[in-house]
Scaffold this active site. Structure first.
Site, PDB file in Angstrom:
ATOM      1  N   TRP A 163       0.828  -1.207   0.000  1.00  0.00           N
ATOM      2  CA  TRP A 163       0.000   0.000   0.000  1.00  0.00           C
ATOM      3  C   TRP A 163       0.859   1.252   0.000  1.00  0.00           C
ATOM      4  CZ3 TRP A 163      -4.310  -1.299  -1.823  1.00  0.00           C
ATOM      5  CH2 TRP A 163      -4.888  -2.529  -1.495  1.00  0.00           C
TER       6      TRP A 163
ATOM      7  N   ASP B 176      -1.512   6.662   6.485  1.00  0.00           N
ATOM      8  CA  ASP B 176      -2.616   5.822   6.029  1.00  0.00           C
ATOM      9  C   ASP B 176      -2.899   4.847   7.165  1.00  0.00           C
ATOM     10  OD1 ASP B 176      -4.316   3.957   4.939  1.00  0.00           O
ATOM     11  OD2 ASP B 176      -3.026   3.425   3.249  1.00  0.00           O
TER      12      ASP B 176
ATOM     13  N   LYS C 244     -12.375  -1.701   7.734  1.00  0.00           N
ATOM     14  CA  LYS C 244     -11.673  -2.643   8.592  1.00  0.00           C
ATOM     15  C   LYS C 244     -12.011  -2.416  10.071  1.00  0.00           C
ATOM     16  CE  LYS C 244      -7.993  -2.611   5.139  1.00  0.00           C
ATOM     17  NZ  LYS C 244      -8.240  -3.897   4.480  1.00  0.00           N
TER      18      LYS C 244
END
Length: 359
Positions: free
Chosen positions: A102, A172, A196
């Site tokens: 990511w 992030d 999540k």
């Protein structure tokens, strides 16, 4: 109905208490005779949902009035682009610490916008550990330093957050926001896809220091300008109303059980169950992440052969476990144990791991 033992990496489990409230209010939200999906986002009932969700997040993470809270769309993936478009100043650099796929994607998008540079990377070690950040004082001409606080694929997590920086820290936090208390004041900007720890997919939270809004340029497209959403209280365009409503319910649930401190205690307990089984297996299970970098949210491990792995996953599926396959890029197994995954489910998984190893 028997509920799945859900260890998916995302979208993943929601608190059962939240789902029951949503079920109860499905056809008639607070006497409106409508589902939240059916009502106008300009209506008073929805504006209250939006306001309450912001207030709860501010309370749970102790977010001061120096920060804007935005509810956006496009996932964290859009933030890979939106962040440098707004914060990367002309003639300056965006610095990135690489800890997995990511962060690599975030860097790739930033390079399309301007000058972006890697300051640390765990790639040479197959992302088994969080790299050390040294000589941060020497980061000159920087607009921000970007980290990915938790890495779902490799099962690593930042435990020592960079501090005393001379530039804004950006994170992030899609896969570990609200898993433990954080000092928001250490960050210039935090972004997180909700699917999540905060709710369902479809809404992305951005926590942004207000003075950074001054960096956004008038030439930006309106929808990609943080100022647009800040000025309009995240209601510039039609928001993902159902996702924001469920986000609010999840935040109410988190608040009711004791907030970030209580969640951290529970998450450490859940993680310890699985890591202890890995560590005590004498190599039958091998953890991917080094101990110092282990994640509270994603426990990644391998078995000694493909045949054993296939047998493990097959038996687990028969017993009602879902989502234990490792990411396709690394293989093996992964148990994602986000906030809403009940302790009892993790206990069942740890027992299954022990039973499978014994047999």
């Amino acid at each position: 109905m028997k509920r799945a033992l859900n260890f998916n990496a995302g979208p993943t489990a929601l608190p059962e208490a939240v789902l029951k409230i949503a079920e109860k209010e499905w056809l008639n939200y607070k006497g409106t005779g409508m589902n939240v999906m059916e009502m106008s986002h300009r209506s008073k009932p929805y504006e209250e949902i939006n306001t309450q969700a912001q207030a709860l997040l501010r309370k749970l993470l102790n977010i001061s009035d120096d920060y804007e809270i935005l509810f956006l769309q496009g996932g964290a993936s859009l933030q890979f682009t939106m962040l440098p478009m707004n914060l990367l100043e002309e003639g300056k650099k965006g610095y990135y610490a690489l800890t997995g796929s990511w962060s690599e994607k975030a860097l790739k998008e930033a390079k399309k916008i301007g000058d972006a540079e890697v300051v640390a990377s765990g790639k040479d070690n197959n992302y088994t550990t969080i790299p050390k950040l040294t000589d941060l004082d020497s980061l000159e001409n920087g607009s921000y330093l970007h980290i990915t606080s938790n890495n779902t694929i490799y099962g690593t997590q930042w435990n020592d957050i960079p501090s005393n920086l001379n530039l804004p820290l950006v994170a992030d936090m899609s896969s570990d926001i609200l898993c433990r208390p954080i000092d928001v004041n250490s960050y210039g900007l935090i972004y997180a896809g909700a699917q999540k720890n905060l709710g369902p997919s479809g809404v992305t939270v951005v926590i942004l220091k207000k003075d950074l809004l001054e960096r956004s340029k008038d030439s930006l497209p309106s929808m990609l300008d943080y100022r647009t959403h800040a000025k309009n209280d995240s209601l510039y365009n039609t928001p993902p109303t159902l996702a924001v409503y469920l986000l609010k319910l999840v935040l109410e649930w988190a608040d009711s059980i004791g907030g970030a401190e209580a969640l951290e205690t529970m998450n450490k307990q859940k993680a310890a169950l699985l890591y202890n089984e890995i560590d005590e297996s004498n190599g039958f299970y091998s953890g991917h992440a080094e101990v110092s970098s282990r994640s509270l949210m994603n426990v990644t491990f391998t078995l000694n052969s493909k045949e054993l792995t296939d047998a493990f996953l097959s038996e687990a599926k028969e017993l009602g476990f879902t989502g234990l396959n490792g990411h396709r890029s690394v293989g093996g197994c992964r148990a994602s144990i986000y906030n809403a995954v009940p302790l009892e489910h993790v206990e069942k998984l740890a027992q299954f791991m022990k039973d499978f190893r014994t047999r």
